[in-house]
Design a protein around this motif. Structure first.
Motif, PDB file in Angstrom:
ATOM      1  N   ARG A 167     -10.556  18.446  16.917  1.00 41.89           N
ATOM      2  CA  ARG A 167     -10.310  17.589  15.754  1.00 41.89           C
ATOM      3  C   ARG A 167     -11.493  16.651  15.597  1.00 41.89           C
ATOM      4  N   PRO A 168     -11.677  16.064  14.403  1.00 38.59           N
ATOM      5  CA  PRO A 168     -12.822  15.159  14.213  1.00 38.59           C
ATOM      6  C   PRO A 168     -12.788  13.938  15.126  1.00 38.59           C
ATOM      7  N   ASN A 169     -11.585  13.382  15.353  1.00 39.25           N
ATOM      8  CA  ASN A 169     -11.453  12.200  16.217  1.00 39.25           C
ATOM      9  C   ASN A 169     -10.962  12.639  17.590  1.00 39.25           C
ATOM     10  N   VAL A 170     -11.884  13.125  18.407  1.00 44.18           N
ATOM     11  CA  VAL A 170     -11.552  13.672  19.717  1.00 44.18           C
ATOM     12  C   VAL A 170     -10.963  12.573  20.615  1.00 44.18           C
ATOM     13  N   GLU A 171      -9.814  12.887  21.225  1.00 44.79           N
ATOM     14  CA  GLU A 171      -9.214  11.922  22.147  1.00 44.79           C
ATOM     15  C   GLU A 171     -10.146  11.708  23.335  1.00 44.79           C
ATOM     16  N   GLU A 172     -10.172  10.463  23.831  1.00 46.08           N
ATOM     17  CA  GLU A 172     -11.169  10.081  24.831  1.00 46.08           C
ATOM     18  C   GLU A 172     -11.112  10.944  26.092  1.00 46.08           C
ATOM     19  N   GLN A 175     -13.194  14.104  25.829  1.00 44.06           N
ATOM     20  CA  GLN A 175     -14.636  14.071  25.640  1.00 44.06           C
ATOM     21  C   GLN A 175     -15.305  14.656  26.884  1.00 44.06           C
ATOM     22  N   ALA A 231     -19.990  15.248  14.443  1.00 48.41           N
ATOM     23  CA  ALA A 231     -18.768  14.707  15.039  1.00 48.41           C
ATOM     24  C   ALA A 231     -18.492  15.357  16.393  1.00 48.41           C
ATOM     25  N   ALA A 235     -18.820  13.298  20.233  1.00 43.90           N
ATOM     26  CA  ALA A 235     -17.746  13.138  21.223  1.00 43.90           C
ATOM     27  C   ALA A 235     -18.106  13.811  22.544  1.00 43.90           C
TER      28      ALA A 235
END
Length: 334
Positions: A167-172, A175, A231, A235
């Protein structure tokens, strides 16, 4: 992978729906455009003719579709009303098994993993050496995709981790991972419907691809917009592709971000590059190189040109470019 055995359109039905008997006798339907040129000696007719070739339902591979192709009235992006084919694809390749994605160890070879491309003109085999070299490749020592003690590569090998990383906002916590998802997470493929004008309509102004899908491959796979490389790299992840330049997420399923040859299913008898799909505007997309390994030299900004057999058509970019075509030459269905 789930088995999808829905029949494609029967030949007689195609003849009725194609709005032209040319589809029934094996020839492409073509419309000619003759231009007039004004000179000092008067108006003359240009002898050159551009051909527009209709979409041919028979070009799709067996099992690429999950239902019969039908026709319906559609409105195009230029405001015209037109006849479109409704094409329901399976969302998984009909002509090969999806390959491997991420390596499991820093000793893994190219045969044990897929590829990566970031639009810079390179295609990388995701070997163990590639994983080790990431800090140098991207000039950033924050890259650490493996366990130094075991040599094991960090891989999103569960549906939960796939969801968190693809997803664009990779969960920490995901990473610094090599990202892969299983086709089993989406029940063997996500089907999708496309409306494509039967007869392509060239427009006076080209349209940008943006973040929309580009088209559909003849083997039943979506031709997606360029991968959001910035993106992904931001990440500290590598969203691995298989050797066919496809990968999976839980929203889109399996889809292509480049043309690696696996979808070139319609070989051309004259040595021209093989056909691999249709753009959303109805113009055909062919491979980059002909049988002699040469790329056309007269492509426009959309990566298209015209010949007397295929009419106006596109040639896909090299897989390393993270794209298929440069823009839409024709109107797309809204």
């Amino acid at each position: 992978m789930r088995k999808l055995n829905a029949p494609i359109l029967a030949p007689l039905a195609v003849c009725i729906l194609a709005l032209s008997l040319a589809a029934c006798n094996g020839s492409d339907t073509q419309s000619s455009v003759v231009t007039e040129t004004t000179t000092d000696e008067g108006t003359t007719t240009d002898t050159s003719t551009d051909f527009v070739v209709e979409v041919d339902p028979f070009n799709f591979e067996s099992d690429a579709l999950i239902s019969s192709i039908t026709t319906q009235t559609c409105t195009l992006s230029n405001g015209d009303e037109a006849s479109c084919y409704k094409i329901d694809i399976a969302g998984a390749p009909s002509n090969y098994e999806i390959g491997v994605f991420c390596p499991r160890n820093i000793t893994s070879t190219a045969d044990e993993a897929g590829i990566w491309f970031d639009g810079t003109g390179e295609v990388y085999d995701i070997t163990g050496d590639f994983i080790l070299n990431l800090p140098t490749l991207y000039n950033d020592n924050h890259w650490q995709l493996y366990d130094e003690g075991t040599g094991l590569v960090n891989v999103t090998d569960t549906q939960e981790s796939c969801d968190g990383a693809a997803r664009p906002n990779v969960e920490e916590q995901y990473q610094n991972h090599c990202v892969e998802c299983s086709i089993d997470y989406v029940d063997g493929g996500i089907s999708e419907s496309f409306l494509i004008p039967i007869t392509p309509v060239a427009t006076t102004q080209n349209s940008s691809i943006g973040n929309t899908n580009v088209g559909v491959a003849l083997n039943g796979v979506v031709l997606a917009a360029p991968a959001p490389v910035e993106a992904i790299l931001g990440a500290y992840t590598i969203a691995a592709f298989d050797d066919c330049a496809g990968h999976i997420n839980l929203v889109a399923g399996y889809h292509y971000h480049g043309e690696a040859g696996c979808s070139q299913t319609q070989i051309q008898s004259d040595g021209h590059a093989a056909m691999m799909g249709y753009a959303l505007d109805g113009f055909g997309i062919f491979g980059m190189l002909n049988e002699d390994g040469l790329e056309p030299t007269d492509l426009d900004e959309c990566r298209g040109h015209t010949d007397d057999t295929r009419g106006y058509h596109y040639h896909a970019a090299d897989v390393s470019e993270n794209m298929f075509i440069g823009c839409f030459k024709g109107a797309t269905a809204r």
